[in-house]
Design a protein around this motif. Sequence first.
Motif, PDB file in Angstrom:
ATOM      1  N   PHE A 103       0.834  -1.194   0.000  1.00 31.68           N
ATOM      2  CA  PHE A 103       0.000   0.000   0.000  1.00 31.68           C
ATOM      3  C   PHE A 103       0.874   1.251   0.000  1.00 31.68           C
ATOM      4  CE2 PHE A 103      -1.774   3.232   2.926  1.00 31.68           C
ATOM      5  CZ  PHE A 103      -2.829   3.683   2.152  1.00 31.68           C
ATOM      6  N   LEU A 104       1.891   1.233   0.839  1.00 34.33           N
ATOM      7  CA  LEU A 104       2.813   2.355   0.926  1.00 34.33           C
ATOM      8  C   LEU A 104       3.653   2.482  -0.344  1.00 34.33           C
ATOM      9  CD1 LEU A 104       4.010   4.619   2.628  1.00 34.33           C
ATOM     10  CD2 LEU A 104       5.511   2.943   3.709  1.00 34.33           C
ATOM     11  N   ALA A 105       4.029   1.359  -0.942  1.00 36.88           N
ATOM     12  CA  ALA A 105       4.840   1.380  -2.155  1.00 36.88           C
ATOM     13  C   ALA A 105       4.142   2.128  -3.281  1.00 36.88           C
ATOM     14  CB  ALA A 105       5.159  -0.049  -2.593  1.00 36.88           C
ATOM     15  N   ARG A 106       2.839   1.930  -3.431  1.00 31.76           N
ATOM     16  CA  ARG A 106       2.090   2.617  -4.488  1.00 31.76           C
ATOM     17  C   ARG A 106       2.017   4.124  -4.216  1.00 31.76           C
ATOM     18  NH1 ARG A 106       2.595  -0.114  -8.952  1.00 31.76           N
ATOM     19  NH2 ARG A 106       1.524  -2.124  -8.970  1.00 31.76           N
ATOM     20  N   ILE A 107       1.849   4.500  -2.959  1.00 31.71           N
ATOM     21  CA  ILE A 107       1.807   5.925  -2.636  1.00 31.71           C
ATOM     22  C   ILE A 107       3.168   6.564  -2.896  1.00 31.71           C
ATOM     23  CG2 ILE A 107       1.333   7.638  -0.843  1.00 31.71           C
ATOM     24  CD1 ILE A 107      -0.412   5.640   0.547  1.00 31.71           C
ATOM     25  N   ILE A 108       4.228   5.862  -2.514  1.00 29.82           N
ATOM     26  CA  ILE A 108       5.582   6.366  -2.758  1.00 29.82           C
ATOM     27  C   ILE A 108       5.851   6.468  -4.251  1.00 29.82           C
ATOM     28  CG2 ILE A 108       8.027   5.764  -2.553  1.00 29.82           C
ATOM     29  CD1 ILE A 108       7.395   4.659   0.236  1.00 29.82           C
ATOM     30  N   GLU A 109       5.396   5.476  -4.998  1.00 36.73           N
ATOM     31  CA  GLU A 109       5.554   5.506  -6.454  1.00 36.73           C
ATOM     32  C   GLU A 109       4.935   6.770  -7.045  1.00 36.73           C
ATOM     33  OE1 GLU A 109       4.037   3.028 -10.421  1.00 36.73           O
ATOM     34  OE2 GLU A 109       3.440   2.401  -8.397  1.00 36.73           O
ATOM     35  N   ASN A 110       3.706   7.081  -6.644  1.00 31.90           N
ATOM     36  CA  ASN A 110       3.032   8.274  -7.147  1.00 31.90           C
ATOM     37  C   ASN A 110       3.749   9.554  -6.721  1.00 31.90           C
ATOM     38  OD1 ASN A 110       1.014   6.736  -8.384  1.00 31.90           O
ATOM     39  ND2 ASN A 110      -0.265   6.732  -6.550  1.00 31.90           N
ATOM     40  N   SER A 111       4.269   9.556  -5.490  1.00 31.78           N
ATOM     41  CA  SER A 111       4.989  10.735  -4.998  1.00 31.78           C
ATOM     42  C   SER A 111       6.260  10.976  -5.812  1.00 31.78           C
ATOM     43  CB  SER A 111       5.341  10.556  -3.516  1.00 31.78           C
ATOM     44  OG  SER A 111       4.187  10.386  -2.731  1.00 31.78           O
ATOM     45  N   LEU A 112       6.988   9.919  -6.103  1.00 32.74           N
ATOM     46  CA  LEU A 112       8.232  10.051  -6.864  1.00 32.74           C
ATOM     47  C   LEU A 112       7.970  10.462  -8.315  1.00 32.74           C
ATOM     48  CD1 LEU A 112      10.194   6.933  -5.545  1.00 32.74           C
ATOM     49  CD2 LEU A 112      10.532   9.317  -4.903  1.00 32.74           C
ATOM     50  N   LYS A 113       6.845  10.028  -8.861  1.00 27.76           N
ATOM     51  CA  LYS A 113       6.526  10.370 -10.247  1.00 27.76           C
ATOM     52  C   LYS A 113       6.127  11.838 -10.402  1.00 27.76           C
ATOM     53  CE  LYS A 113       5.267   5.832 -12.059  1.00 27.76           C
ATOM     54  NZ  LYS A 113       4.188   4.990 -12.625  1.00 27.76           N
ATOM     55  N   GLU A 114       5.870  12.508  -9.291  1.00 27.87           N
ATOM     56  CA  GLU A 114       5.533  13.931  -9.348  1.00 27.87           C
ATOM     57  C   GLU A 114       6.761  14.817  -9.493  1.00 27.87           C
ATOM     58  OE1 GLU A 114       3.260  14.848  -5.921  1.00 27.87           O
ATOM     59  OE2 GLU A 114       1.530  13.632  -6.502  1.00 27.87           O
ATOM     60  N   VAL A 115       7.952  14.238  -9.303  1.00 33.33           N
ATOM     61  CA  VAL A 115       9.184  15.009  -9.457  1.00 33.33           C
ATOM     62  C   VAL A 115       9.335  15.415 -10.918  1.00 33.33           C
ATOM     63  CG1 VAL A 115      11.703  14.956  -9.259  1.00 33.33           C
ATOM     64  CG2 VAL A 115      10.281  13.819  -7.533  1.00 33.33           C
ATOM     65  N   ALA A 116       9.646  16.684 -11.151  1.00 34.40           N
ATOM     66  CA  ALA A 116       9.771  17.204 -12.515  1.00 34.40           C
ATOM     67  C   ALA A 116      10.830  16.438 -13.302  1.00 34.40           C
ATOM     68  CB  ALA A 116      10.119  18.686 -12.471  1.00 34.40           C
ATOM     69  N   GLY A 117      10.448  16.013 -14.490  1.00 30.76           N
ATOM     70  CA  GLY A 117      11.372  15.258 -15.324  1.00 30.76           C
ATOM     71  C   GLY A 117      12.599  16.057 -15.711  1.00 30.76           C
ATOM     72  N   GLY A 118      12.450  17.375 -15.776  1.00 30.19           N
ATOM     73  CA  GLY A 118      13.575  18.217 -16.147  1.00 30.19           C
ATOM     74  C   GLY A 118      14.721  18.131 -15.161  1.00 30.19           C
ATOM     75  N   LYS A 119      14.416  17.972 -13.895  1.00 27.70           N
ATOM     76  CA  LYS A 119      15.473  17.868 -12.883  1.00 27.70           C
ATOM     77  C   LYS A 119      16.227  16.550 -13.011  1.00 27.70           C
ATOM     78  CE  LYS A 119      13.262  20.991  -9.616  1.00 27.70           C
ATOM     79  NZ  LYS A 119      12.791  21.213  -8.233  1.00 27.70           N
ATOM     80  N   ILE A 120      15.494  15.499 -13.369  1.00 30.97           N
ATOM     81  CA  ILE A 120      16.148  14.203 -13.569  1.00 30.97           C
ATOM     82  C   ILE A 120      17.036  14.256 -14.800  1.00 30.97           C
ATOM     83  CG2 ILE A 120      15.753  11.755 -14.040  1.00 30.97           C
ATOM     84  CD1 ILE A 120      13.142  11.978 -12.467  1.00 30.97           C
ATOM     85  N   GLU A 121      16.532  14.862 -15.871  1.00 32.89           N
ATOM     86  CA  GLU A 121      17.322  14.979 -17.099  1.00 32.89           C
ATOM     87  C   GLU A 121      18.560  15.833 -16.871  1.00 32.89           C
ATOM     88  OE1 GLU A 121      16.909  13.325 -19.850  1.00 32.89           O
ATOM     89  OE2 GLU A 121      15.182  12.310 -18.943  1.00 32.89           O
ATOM     90  N   ALA A 122      18.416  16.876 -16.046  1.00 29.66           N
ATOM     91  CA  ALA A 122      19.568  17.731 -15.748  1.00 29.66           C
ATOM     92  C   ALA A 122      20.651  16.938 -15.015  1.00 29.66           C
ATOM     93  CB  ALA A 122      19.127  18.931 -14.911  1.00 29.66           C
ATOM     94  N   ALA A 123      20.219  16.073 -14.104  1.00 29.64           N
ATOM     95  CA  ALA A 123      21.182  15.247 -13.374  1.00 29.64           C
ATOM     96  C   ALA A 123      21.859  14.250 -14.311  1.00 29.64           C
ATOM     97  CB  ALA A 123      20.475  14.514 -12.239  1.00 29.64           C
TER      98      ALA A 123
END
Length: 222
Positions: A103-123
């Motif tokens: 149950f927690l894994a799905r909530i964490i998954e959704n939380s992590l997917k909210e991170v802007a893709g641009g910041k990941i691409e920059a890294a």
Amino acid sequence: MRDDLIDLLWTGLLETLYMVFWSSLFALAIGLALGITVVVTERGGILPIPILNKVIGFIINTVRSLPFIILIVILLPVSRFIVGTSLGPKAAIVALSIGAAPFLARIIENSLKEVAGGKIEAAKSVGASPVTIIFRVLIPEALPALVRAATIAVIAITEFTAVAGAIGAGGLGSLAIRFGYQRFREDILFATVLVIILLVQIIQWTGDLTARSIQQRRFKRE
């Protein structure tokens, strides 16, 4: 009777807090690992491994589909193997942890997917490794949402302890059923419900306060 009520409530509260603390700790560790793995291994993720992603997703969905009372019964042999007994708070921690983690894994998954893709691409553009991106970008950026996810999970575990109390786990749930309902002690029944409500309110308030504090510090830095 008042002294009797206080003693029973205190014992039940301590057992509930014991179960909630350790179950939340283990569920958060397992749920965080599963949630991160699902996000990074999906197609287009940081470290795409579609087969692993599907297997973990299937396991998460399977465990989540089981009613908690059935999950407890299924996990009784596992609890007996790990802690040496299938009764009491220690045995309940095993079922609570395993039941809450997906149950927690799905909530964490959704939380992590909210991170802007641009910041990941920059890294990625500066040569950051997947591990660096996870711990320096994904988790820090999603931290307020992760705190709220943890708050929801701890509250759910608190509610699960009441269900576990019906089959000998102890705690406030067991107190409400065995002493309140079965012995027709309405004072114990209502007092137990009140304590559980107050406990949930404290958990929610603490989680909200922590998430807001993290967001405020982030805005100040920006």
